[in-house]
Design a protein around this motif. Structure first.
Motif, short mmCIF file in Angstrom:
data_model
loop_
_atom_site.label_atom_id
_atom_site.label_comp_id
_atom_site.label_asym_id
_atom_site.label_seq_id
_atom_site.Cartn_x
_atom_site.Cartn_y
_atom_site.Cartn_z
N ILE A 251 1.01 -1.13 -0.11
CA ILE A 251 0.10 0.02 -0.09
C ILE A 251 0.94 1.54 -0.26
CG2 ILE A 251 -1.95 1.31 1.19
CD1 ILE A 251 -2.66 -1.50 2.47
N GLY A 252 0.66 2.29 -0.78
CA GLY A 252 1.29 3.46 -0.76
C GLY A 252 0.36 4.85 -0.77
N LEU A 253 0.95 5.79 -0.19
CA LEU A 253 0.22 7.10 0.19
C LEU A 253 1.03 8.06 -0.78
CD1 LEU A 253 -2.33 8.02 1.28
CD2 LEU A 253 -0.73 8.84 3.21
N GLY A 254 0.18 8.36 -2.02
CA GLY A 254 0.93 9.14 -2.88
C GLY A 254 1.24 8.43 -4.17
N VAL A 255 0.93 8.56 -5.34
CA VAL A 255 1.35 7.74 -6.46
C VAL A 255 2.84 7.85 -6.64
CG1 VAL A 255 1.01 7.84 -8.98
CG2 VAL A 255 -1.04 8.29 -7.56
N GLU A 256 3.38 9.02 -6.63
CA GLU A 256 4.90 9.01 -6.46
C GLU A 256 5.65 8.67 -5.68
OE1 GLU A 256 6.04 9.56 -9.62
OE2 GLU A 256 4.10 9.78 -10.76
N GLU A 257 5.21 8.26 -4.36
CA GLU A 257 5.88 8.19 -3.13
C GLU A 257 6.29 6.71 -3.19
OE1 GLU A 257 6.77 10.48 -1.03
OE2 GLU A 257 5.77 11.91 -2.28
N PRO A 258 7.07 6.25 -2.34
CA PRO A 258 7.44 4.94 -2.11
C PRO A 258 6.34 4.12 -1.32
CG PRO A 258 8.82 6.20 -0.69
CD PRO A 258 8.21 7.20 -1.55
N ARG A 259 6.13 2.88 -1.38
CA ARG A 259 5.32 2.06 -0.73
C ARG A 259 5.43 2.05 0.74
NH1 ARG A 259 4.75 -3.76 -3.92
NH2 ARG A 259 4.68 -2.71 -5.86
N LEU A 260 4.46 2.15 1.50
CA LEU A 260 4.55 2.07 3.19
C LEU A 260 5.18 1.00 3.39
CD1 LEU A 260 0.90 3.31 3.94
CD2 LEU A 260 3.04 4.69 3.75
N ASP A 261 5.76 0.96 4.63
CA ASP A 261 6.78 -0.03 5.16
C ASP A 261 5.69 -1.06 5.76
OD1 ASP A 261 8.67 -1.28 6.10
OD2 ASP A 261 9.31 -0.34 7.72
N ILE A 262 5.42 -1.87 4.91
CA ILE A 262 4.44 -3.18 5.02
C ILE A 262 5.10 -4.23 4.67
CG2 ILE A 262 2.04 -3.94 4.99
CD1 ILE A 262 1.31 -1.01 4.62
N ASN A 263 5.08 -5.42 5.57
CA ASN A 263 5.64 -6.53 5.17
C ASN A 263 4.40 -7.39 4.18
OD1 ASN A 263 6.32 -9.56 4.91
ND2 ASN A 263 7.61 -9.21 6.90
N GLU A 294 -2.08 -0.01 11.55
CA GLU A 294 -1.35 0.80 12.04
C GLU A 294 -0.45 1.60 11.22
OE1 GLU A 294 -1.61 2.07 15.23
OE2 GLU A 294 -3.22 0.62 15.81
N VAL A 295 0.37 1.12 10.49
CA VAL A 295 1.08 1.67 9.36
C VAL A 295 0.31 2.69 8.33
CG1 VAL A 295 2.68 1.40 7.51
CG2 VAL A 295 2.82 -0.12 9.38
N VAL A 296 -0.82 2.39 7.70
CA VAL A 296 -1.53 3.07 7.12
C VAL A 296 -2.15 4.06 7.72
CG1 VAL A 296 -3.41 3.07 5.39
CG2 VAL A 296 -1.94 1.05 5.63
N ARG A 297 -2.67 3.88 8.74
CA ARG A 297 -3.51 4.84 9.58
C ARG A 297 -2.47 6.00 10.13
NH1 ARG A 297 -3.67 7.00 14.40
NH2 ARG A 297 -5.46 8.03 15.31
N ASN A 298 -1.43 5.76 10.43
CA ASN A 298 -0.25 6.78 10.77
C ASN A 298 0.14 7.57 9.76
OD1 ASN A 298 -0.31 5.84 13.35
ND2 ASN A 298 1.48 4.48 13.41
N ALA A 299 0.33 7.16 8.56
CA ALA A 299 0.67 7.56 7.42
C ALA A 299 -0.52 8.63 7.13
CB ALA A 299 0.89 6.90 6.23
N VAL A 300 -1.54 8.33 7.03
CA VAL A 300 -2.84 9.17 6.67
C VAL A 300 -2.81 10.18 7.60
CG1 VAL A 300 -5.20 9.30 6.39
CG2 VAL A 300 -4.15 7.33 5.41
N VAL A 301 -2.73 9.93 9.16
CA VAL A 301 -3.00 11.01 10.00
C VAL A 301 -1.71 11.87 9.99
CG1 VAL A 301 -2.70 11.34 12.65
CG2 VAL A 301 -4.21 9.83 11.78
N ASP A 302 -0.55 11.42 9.57
CA ASP A 302 0.45 12.46 9.48
C ASP A 302 0.26 13.66 8.46
OD1 ASP A 302 3.47 12.95 10.11
OD2 ASP A 302 3.86 12.28 8.13
N LYS A 303 -0.30 13.02 7.00
CA LYS A 303 -0.53 13.81 6.14
C LYS A 303 -1.56 14.93 6.27
CE LYS A 303 1.93 12.04 2.61
NZ LYS A 303 2.96 12.64 2.17
N LEU A 304 -2.64 14.52 7.61
CA LEU A 304 -3.61 15.45 7.68
C LEU A 304 -3.15 16.52 8.48
CD1 LEU A 304 -6.77 12.81 8.52
CD2 LEU A 304 -6.49 14.65 6.75
N LYS A 305 -2.26 15.88 9.68
CA LYS A 305 -1.61 17.10 10.65
C LYS A 305 -0.66 17.97 9.86
CE LYS A 305 -1.61 14.22 14.83
NZ LYS A 305 -0.84 13.44 15.58
#
Length: 401
Positions: A251-263, A294-305
């Motif tokens: 899963i990634g957040l942002g088309v040009e961004e690297p994938r989230l750190d998920i196994n 947790e990883v996806v939620r934290n990434a989304v919350v970080d973008k919102l903040k």
């Protein structure tokens, strides 16, 4: 019954959009899918939309528990109690005609249950429905199923034999809705938005003679079960797998961004058959394993903040003050990376506007089985080739918000 090479293509849209399904393969069947609150729905009710959003999480988690139990074989077919189909009023409807001469009806689509049933006249107990109730005595293509036929035998405890040898069925749902009657055969025509020609098949269905409906359920004619059981409409037309699995790699957040750190192993099926990722029409929200959530939620919350100065509510950590349309312009796209393609989720698929000034995450946490819900399926056509066991995904802007 002749074998049919079945291609089922479904396009989902949400709350405010006209909803259309598509299928163009001449060997498949298709039907228009209509969100219950879209302008195309005869059951649209703007006032009910807040209830739909308010109970989306509860309904999704309840369904997740049921699907996990089914996946793990913890429940046997005879003991299944299907979950509430549209408790959160986020259902998709299929419009079809049945019988000769045909009666036009709307039914709730559900990939998590098997039985296709509608109310039938003359009936002992029928609830009020908006469509005309199908009358089996006025159709010259109606026949009763015998109790020694495979679909009837597959019902287990939910099937019985009448004195005349006809198959009797009974089934109930967790919200209190229940139906019983005759398992029968009838001519059914499916209307496609992309073809002027209806696809017709003689299929087994539940002819409901005693039907009680939950007060929270929309008064459609019945349910179109597309699950894996032998009595399912899809199973009658072609062999299918237990669920509609996909290989989710990351899963990634942002088309040009690297994938989230998920196994990626978090999405894999385990040796005992548990785990994995499925596409489901009955779950509004998506569900990820806790470590992924947790990883996806934290990434989304970080973008919102950082980008929007929006923080989670203390009392409800997955919800935020504001409006998606007004406050989240240009929010990064979430990418679900599949084996050979990707699903792009914009702000309307990442979040759900729960109340006028409150929105929440469109995904949640759940152990084991992962689910890609209808919110994440918006603006895409999903083509299920049930003979080849393949899934094709195509962007469909016409289904978008």
């Amino acid at each position: 019954m002749a074998s049919v090479n079945l291609l089922l293509i479904i396009c989902f849209t949400f709350i405010f959009s006209p909803c259309i399904s598509a299928a163009s393969d001449s060997k498949g069947f298709s039907t228009n899918l209509i969100h219950i609150h879209s302008p195309s729905s005869p059951y649209k009710n703007v006032k009910a939309e807040s209830l739909a959003k308010d109970t989306a999480l509860e309904s999704t988690l309840s369904r997740h528990a049921y699907l996990r139990a089914r996946q793990q074989k913890a429940l046997q077919p005879a003991d299944f109690v299907p979950p509430p189909l549209i408790r959160d009023k986020s259902a998709f409807l299929a419009n079809l005609s049945i019988g000769n001469p045909p009666t036009n009806v709307y039914v709730v689509l559900d990939t998590g249950s098997d039985l296709f049933w509608i109310q039938c006249e003359p009936c002992d107990v029928c609830y009020k429905q908006k469509d005309p109730i199908y009358n089996r005595t006025k159709s010259d293509s109606y026949t009763e199923m015998l109790c020694n036929e495979p679909p009837c035998l597959s019902l287990g405890r939910e099937g019985q034999c009448s004195d005349s040898g006809s198959c009797l069925y009974q089934t109930s749902y967790a919200d209190g809705t229940r139906t019983s009657g005759l398992l029968s055969y009838e001519k059914v025509a499916f209307t496609s938005h992309y073809s002027d020609e209806d696809k017709t098949a003689q299929v087994g269905f539940g002819c409901g003679l005693q039907n009680l409906i939950s007060s929270r359920r929309a008064v459609t004619a019945g349910v179109l079960g597309l699950g894996p059981g032998q009595v399912s409409l899809v199973s009658q037309l072609s062999a299918i797998a237990e669920f509609y699995y996909v290989n989710l790699l990351g899963i990634g957040l942002g088309v040009e961004e690297p994938r989230l750190d998920i196994n990626s192993s978090s999405f894999e099926r385990k040796p005992d058959g548990s785990g994995g990722v499925i596409i489901d029409s009955g779950s509004t929200l998506s569900i990820f394993p806790p470590e992924v959530y947790e990883v996806v939620r934290n990434a989304v919350v970080d973008k919102l903040k950082k980008g929007y100065n929006i923080s989670p509510l203390t009392s409800s950590p997955d919800c935020f003050e504001g409006k998606i349309e007004r406050d989240l312009k240009f929010f990064p796209t979430m990418v679900l990376y599949l084996e050979s393609t990707g699903i792009l989720n914009d702000r309307w698929s990442i979040f759900l506007q729960r109340y006028d000034e409150l929105f929440c995450l469109g995904f949640t946490s759940g152990e084991g089985l992962s689910i890609i819900g209808t919110l994440a399926q918006q603006s895409y056509k999903f083509g299920y080739n049930l003979e080849l066991s393949t899934l094709s995904i195509e962007s469909n802007p016409d289904c978008g918000l």
